[in-house]
Design an enzyme around this catalytic site. Sequence first.
Site, mmCIF file in Angstrom:
data_model
loop_
_atom_site.group_PDB
_atom_site.id
_atom_site.type_symbol
_atom_site.label_atom_id
_atom_site.label_comp_id
_atom_site.label_asym_id
_atom_site.label_seq_id
_atom_site.Cartn_x
_atom_site.Cartn_y
_atom_site.Cartn_z
ATOM 1 N N SER A 1 39.813 33.827 38.345
ATOM 2 C CA SER A 1 40.180 32.519 37.783
ATOM 3 C C SER A 1 39.068 31.742 37.101
ATOM 4 O O SER A 1 39.340 30.732 36.457
ATOM 5 C CB SER A 1 40.790 31.643 38.865
ATOM 6 N N SER B 1 43.177 30.821 36.650
ATOM 7 C CA SER B 1 43.805 29.542 36.878
ATOM 8 C C SER B 1 42.934 28.341 36.485
ATOM 9 O O SER B 1 43.453 27.224 36.382
ATOM 10 C CB SER B 1 44.186 29.415 38.351
ATOM 11 N N LYS C 1 37.576 21.229 38.670
ATOM 12 C CA LYS C 1 38.941 21.740 38.806
ATOM 13 C C LYS C 1 39.673 20.920 39.866
ATOM 14 O O LYS C 1 39.063 20.475 40.848
ATOM 15 C CB LYS C 1 38.857 23.222 39.217
HETATM 16 N N1 GLN Z 1 45.078 35.321 38.361
HETATM 17 C C1 GLN Z 1 44.831 35.663 39.725
HETATM 18 C C2 GLN Z 1 46.007 35.284 40.574
HETATM 19 O O1 GLN Z 1 46.957 34.849 40.044
HETATM 20 C C3 GLN Z 1 43.551 35.059 40.200
HETATM 21 C C4 GLN Z 1 43.701 33.675 40.657
HETATM 22 C C5 GLN Z 1 42.400 33.086 41.094
HETATM 23 O O2 GLN Z 1 41.342 33.676 40.951
HETATM 24 N N2 GLN Z 1 42.494 31.930 41.692
HETATM 25 O O3 GLN Z 1 45.986 35.430 41.754
#
Ligand code: GLN
Length: 474
Positions: A176, A152, A77
């Site tokens: 994410s 994400s 990532k």
């Molecule tokens: N979707 C969640 C957020 O927007 C989790 C993001 C993540 O785990 N980095 O914060």
Amino acid sequence: MSSLPSTLLQASQALQKGEVGPEELTARSLERINARDGEVKAFLEVFDDLDEQIARAKAKLAAPNPSPLAGIPLAIKDNLLWEGKRVSAASRILEGYIAPYTATAVARLIDAGAIIVGRTNMDEFAMGSSTEHSAYQQTRNPHDTSRVPGGSSGGSAAAVADGMVLGALGSDTGGSIRQPAALCGVVGFKPTYGAVSRYGLIAMGSSLDVVGPLAPTVEDAAVIFSAIVGRDPNDATSLTETQLAPKRDPGPVRVGVVREVVEHQGLHRDVRERFDAALQAFTDAGCDIVEVEIPLLREALAMYYIIMPAEASTNLARFDGVRYGPRKEGEGVFGDITATRGLFGAEVKRRILLGTYVLSSGYYDAYYRTARRARGALRQSFAQAFAQVDVIATPTTTASAFRLGEKTADPLAMYLEDIFTVPANIAGIPALSLPMGRDTQGLPLGMQLMAPFGADWPLLATAQFIEGVLQGVS
Ligand code: GLN
């Protein structure tokens, strides 16, 4: 040219027997990326040092006891640093930034002889559930390119789901790794907080962030986890091996189910049906299903959207154009900083505003301190539930992948994507998403399994057992 083997372990066995070499696997990976990534857009960059990496992999394979990752094409990532390579967290504010050192998790993959073919797209600074908040491109779900891959870590999930690589690293602050894994039909594992070093991970919410694998199968994810797990002197919060529960064999366990999750009003009918069918299959396979109560579970999302922005706003304060990335000119020093910080996308700005608000004097007690206290209570209620069960099962998401643009205008709808995944981050416990068949539209669904703090190995063993059981149902 043929495609990559369908699992990491198959590829690993073929490599170790000498049936295939790292250059051929890398060529197959690149071929798939060339054929498909124009449409899927999982990668922000394919690295240009693959020949060097192949040579290193060959040397590792020729040495005694090579790691099962030697010669395996993987992806990382875009929030993980690799010295000398670009890293941007999919943000304009880090455009062109070159990593000055290497993240421990990445260093451990390199040391194992893995071939890291490139860096994958993500929501800017890991804030989002669809990868639509990337400043660079929109990754698409390989199962239906009119839909999002989740986020994400959407680029990592799509790259694995589409067979471009055999595994990838993601990061999970509120879901994410697990949510995109679920929406793309792969396995995603969020380890216990601290089980994997955060050194060299661009920070979002430092008390929540964890690095972990996405892979075709549970065993594949476990192979990647084995390589990256462990104490790191560069991360004071990292755990030693003895702080994790020992490994055990896959087999039936006591599975906890939370009624308010199963009866959640937003849960799609198809998800409910697949989940119920899975529980029935668990019972048939010798598992006990036990109803557990987790007081404050419902409030986890509210806690998250106070604690995470508070930490994120603090972490993002360093991006002022002085030390990192491009610098924009304004009027005076303050003007420069303001202009530079204008490079943040709308979602990042929203969270900085939320975070500075909940930390501001007068609101700190009402929001931040209250959320911290509630967090302690939620941790305890998980610990109590785990006195009765080995794992707690939930669907990973309320529904399958949504369409591009469907939720971008409504931040709250996007935040609700995290409803089942966020509690594990708040409690710091390990959680994994594995494929749970498909909905009536043919799109992948995921089941989440959560386990007690430090029970990463037992969770992986259970997930492997359950993966076998679910293959029988879907
Ligand atoms: N979707 C969640 C957020 O927007 C989790 C993001 C993540 O785990 N980095 O914060």
